[in-house]
Design a protein around this motif. Structure first.
Motif, PDB file in Angstrom:
ATOM      1  N   THR A  33     -37.771  39.788  25.215  1.00 55.15           N
ATOM      2  CA  THR A  33     -36.674  40.755  25.116  1.00 55.15           C
ATOM      3  C   THR A  33     -35.312  40.126  25.411  1.00 55.15           C
ATOM      4  OG1 THR A  33     -37.098  41.452  27.399  1.00 55.15           O
ATOM      5  CG2 THR A  33     -38.147  42.735  25.629  1.00 55.15           C
ATOM      6  N   LYS A  34     -35.276  38.996  26.114  1.00 58.37           N
ATOM      7  CA  LYS A  34     -33.993  38.340  26.397  1.00 58.37           C
ATOM      8  C   LYS A  34     -33.422  37.691  25.143  1.00 58.37           C
ATOM      9  CE  LYS A  34     -35.324  37.376  31.133  1.00 58.37           C
ATOM     10  NZ  LYS A  34     -35.986  36.394  31.963  1.00 58.37           N
ATOM     11  N   THR A  35     -34.277  36.976  24.401  1.00 56.59           N
ATOM     12  CA  THR A  35     -33.808  36.278  23.201  1.00 56.59           C
ATOM     13  C   THR A  35     -33.996  37.112  21.935  1.00 56.59           C
ATOM     14  OG1 THR A  35     -35.961  35.228  22.852  1.00 56.59           O
ATOM     15  CG2 THR A  35     -34.335  34.017  24.184  1.00 56.59           C
ATOM     16  N   ARG A  36     -34.708  38.242  22.078  1.00 48.20           N
ATOM     17  CA  ARG A  36     -35.025  39.125  20.945  1.00 48.20           C
ATOM     18  C   ARG A  36     -35.815  38.378  19.865  1.00 48.20           C
ATOM     19  NH1 ARG A  36     -32.734  44.025  21.869  1.00 48.20           N
ATOM     20  NH2 ARG A  36     -32.748  44.850  19.767  1.00 48.20           N
ATOM     21  N   VAL A  37     -36.767  37.565  20.337  1.00 53.70           N
ATOM     22  CA  VAL A  37     -37.701  36.895  19.434  1.00 53.70           C
ATOM     23  C   VAL A  37     -39.050  37.582  19.602  1.00 53.70           C
ATOM     24  CG1 VAL A  37     -38.968  34.754  18.957  1.00 53.70           C
ATOM     25  CG2 VAL A  37     -36.517  34.681  19.463  1.00 53.70           C
ATOM     26  N   GLY A  38     -39.594  38.047  18.496  1.00 58.31           N
ATOM     27  CA  GLY A  38     -40.881  38.715  18.504  1.00 58.31           C
ATOM     28  C   GLY A  38     -41.886  37.952  17.670  1.00 58.31           C
ATOM     29  N   ILE A  39     -43.142  38.082  18.039  1.00 56.12           N
ATOM     30  CA  ILE A  39     -44.218  37.446  17.294  1.00 56.12           C
ATOM     31  C   ILE A  39     -45.179  38.540  16.856  1.00 56.12           C
ATOM     32  CG2 ILE A  39     -46.127  35.806  17.388  1.00 56.12           C
ATOM     33  CD1 ILE A  39     -44.459  34.350  19.604  1.00 56.12           C
ATOM     34  N   GLU A  40     -45.392  38.620  15.560  1.00 53.55           N
ATOM     35  CA  GLU A  40     -46.331  39.586  14.993  1.00 53.55           C
ATOM     36  C   GLU A  40     -47.563  38.836  14.514  1.00 53.55           C
ATOM     37  OE1 GLU A  40     -46.264  43.229  14.245  1.00 53.55           O
ATOM     38  OE2 GLU A  40     -45.086  42.906  16.056  1.00 53.55           O
ATOM     39  N   ILE A  41     -48.717  39.274  14.976  1.00 52.18           N
ATOM     40  CA  ILE A  41     -49.982  38.688  14.587  1.00 52.18           C
ATOM     41  C   ILE A  41     -50.506  39.547  13.442  1.00 52.18           C
ATOM     42  CG2 ILE A  41     -52.328  38.210  15.354  1.00 52.18           C
ATOM     43  CD1 ILE A  41     -49.974  38.102  18.059  1.00 52.18           C
ATOM     44  N   ASP A  42     -50.426  39.007  12.231  1.00 49.00           N
ATOM     45  CA  ASP A  42     -50.644  39.792  11.020  1.00 49.00           C
ATOM     46  C   ASP A  42     -52.068  39.670  10.503  1.00 49.00           C
ATOM     47  OD1 ASP A  42     -47.953  40.519  11.117  1.00 49.00           O
ATOM     48  OD2 ASP A  42     -47.349  38.805   9.902  1.00 49.00           O
ATOM     49  N   GLY A  43     -52.872  40.692  10.793  1.00 49.18           N
ATOM     50  CA  GLY A  43     -54.245  40.748  10.307  1.00 49.18           C
ATOM     51  C   GLY A  43     -54.315  41.242   8.871  1.00 49.18           C
ATOM     52  N   PRO A  44     -55.517  41.387   8.345  1.00 49.14           N
ATOM     53  CA  PRO A  44     -55.695  41.791   6.945  1.00 49.14           C
ATOM     54  C   PRO A  44     -55.042  43.123   6.587  1.00 49.14           C
ATOM     55  CG  PRO A  44     -57.759  40.984   7.847  1.00 49.14           C
ATOM     56  CD  PRO A  44     -56.787  41.061   8.988  1.00 49.14           C
ATOM     57  N   SER A  45     -54.928  44.039   7.545  1.00 48.83           N
ATOM     58  CA  SER A  45     -54.341  45.351   7.230  1.00 48.83           C
ATOM     59  C   SER A  45     -52.834  45.268   6.946  1.00 48.83           C
ATOM     60  CB  SER A  45     -54.588  46.342   8.371  1.00 48.83           C
ATOM     61  OG  SER A  45     -53.918  45.919   9.539  1.00 48.83           O
ATOM     62  N   HIS A  46     -52.208  44.149   7.230  1.00 49.28           N
ATOM     63  CA  HIS A  46     -50.786  43.978   6.935  1.00 49.28           C
ATOM     64  C   HIS A  46     -50.529  43.581   5.484  1.00 49.28           C
ATOM     65  CE1 HIS A  46     -50.732  43.429  11.391  1.00 49.28           C
ATOM     66  NE2 HIS A  46     -49.657  44.170  11.253  1.00 49.28           N
ATOM     67  N   PHE A  47     -51.595  43.361   4.732  1.00 54.77           N
ATOM     68  CA  PHE A  47     -51.465  42.856   3.374  1.00 54.77           C
ATOM     69  C   PHE A  47     -52.276  43.692   2.403  1.00 54.77           C
ATOM     70  CE2 PHE A  47     -50.958  39.435   6.392  1.00 54.77           C
ATOM     71  CZ  PHE A  47     -49.765  38.857   5.976  1.00 54.77           C
ATOM     72  N   ILE A  48     -51.919  43.573   1.140  1.00 61.71           N
ATOM     73  CA  ILE A  48     -52.701  44.177   0.067  1.00 61.71           C
ATOM     74  C   ILE A  48     -53.163  43.064  -0.858  1.00 61.71           C
ATOM     75  CG2 ILE A  48     -51.558  46.428   0.159  1.00 61.71           C
ATOM     76  CD1 ILE A  48     -49.847  45.530  -2.240  1.00 61.71           C
ATOM     77  N   ASN A  49     -54.275  43.277  -1.521  1.00 65.29           N
ATOM     78  CA  ASN A  49     -54.755  42.317  -2.513  1.00 65.29           C
ATOM     79  C   ASN A  49     -54.102  42.641  -3.845  1.00 65.29           C
ATOM     80  OD1 ASN A  49     -56.497  40.831  -0.867  1.00 65.29           O
ATOM     81  ND2 ASN A  49     -58.102  42.360  -1.091  1.00 65.29           N
ATOM     82  N   VAL A  50     -53.476  41.661  -4.450  1.00 69.18           N
ATOM     83  CA  VAL A  50     -52.805  41.835  -5.730  1.00 69.18           C
ATOM     84  C   VAL A  50     -53.829  41.598  -6.833  1.00 69.18           C
ATOM     85  CG1 VAL A  50     -50.944  41.006  -7.208  1.00 69.18           C
ATOM     86  CG2 VAL A  50     -50.635  41.063  -4.727  1.00 69.18           C
ATOM     87  N   ILE A  51     -53.959  42.559  -7.733  1.00 74.18           N
ATOM     88  CA  ILE A  51     -54.945  42.397  -8.797  1.00 74.18           C
ATOM     89  C   ILE A  51     -54.322  42.295 -10.182  1.00 74.18           C
ATOM     90  CG2 ILE A  51     -56.806  43.485  -7.531  1.00 74.18           C
ATOM     91  CD1 ILE A  51     -56.239  46.075  -9.045  1.00 74.18           C
ATOM     92  N   ASP A  52     -53.014  42.564 -10.315  1.00 75.16           N
ATOM     93  CA  ASP A  52     -52.413  42.535 -11.649  1.00 75.16           C
ATOM     94  C   ASP A  52     -51.770  41.206 -12.013  1.00 75.16           C
ATOM     95  OD1 ASP A  52     -50.089  42.525 -10.185  1.00 75.16           O
ATOM     96  OD2 ASP A  52     -49.315  44.393 -10.993  1.00 75.16           O
TER      97      ASP A  52
END
Length: 196
Positions: free
Chosen positions: A98-117
């Motif tokens: 919170t001091k530097t306002r740097v965040g880390i997001e751990i991005d699992g499969p639900s953060h993405f979609i599979n592109v099929i087109d």
């Protein structure tokens, strides 16, 4: 704005006054669905993977808070004014300094979609989860993922993303995990110093 069937309405001065109580009684809006307002909106439980990543950043000396919750009245930007005068939880960051306002997001499969087109591809990734066919899947960030990232950026946060397939490729090698995380932090430090 009202929903007559549910018996609820937004306050005239929304978002001010949302879910507030006066003399033990809920002000406008009223209704059975709003009894949950007294409970924390965001109840978060870190995954085992998030705990592993958290331990690596601790070993590197990165100071952070697990599951940092951002509230609507938290100070934003240099003027220190919040979005509202009332406190409503609306966003969380997996690991946040919170001091530097740097965040880390751990991005699992639900953060993405599979592109099929085949259009607008962003990633070509080996899918280690599928043993039937070892083909490549194309993934693109989901709408909620992009929306959250954009909100956090506008609120003054610099977000580091760790996609699940990159972490999975590292495996359980602690030295490789530390090297990966150190490079992410170094990249962030250099981009932040260029902004000042």
């Amino acid at each position: 704005m009202e929903d007559f069937k549910l018996g609820i309405a937004l306050p005239k001065n929304f978002p001010e006054g949302w879910g507030e109580k006066v003399n033990g009684e809920r002000k406008n809006p009223k209704g059975p669905l709003l009894d949950i307002v007294d409970a924390p909106v965001l109840e978060l439980k870190p995954s085992r993977w998030q705990k592993t990543v958290s331990n690596v950043f601790q070993r590197l000396g990165f100071e952070f808070e697990d599951e940092h919750i951002i509230r609507s009245n938290d100070p934003i930007g240099s003027n220190g004014v919040g979005l509202t005068s009332t406190s409503q939880e609306f966003l969380s960051i997996d690991l946040a300094n919170t001091k530097t306002r740097v965040g880390i997001e751990i991005d699992g499969p639900s953060h993405f979609i599979n592109v099929i087109d085949g259009n607008n591809l962003t990633y070509n990734v080996d899918d280690n989860n599928s043993r039937r066919n070892n083909n490549k899947r194309r993934r693109k960030e989901s709408g909620p993922y992009l929306f959250k990232d954009r909100l956090l950026t506008h609120l003054g946060w610099h977000i580091i993303h760790i996609p699940f397939w990159e972490w999975s490729a590292i495996g359980n090698d602690q030295k490789a995990q530390e090297l990966y995380c150190r490079k992410l932090l170094e990249g962030t430090e250099s981009s932040l110093s260029q902004k000042t």
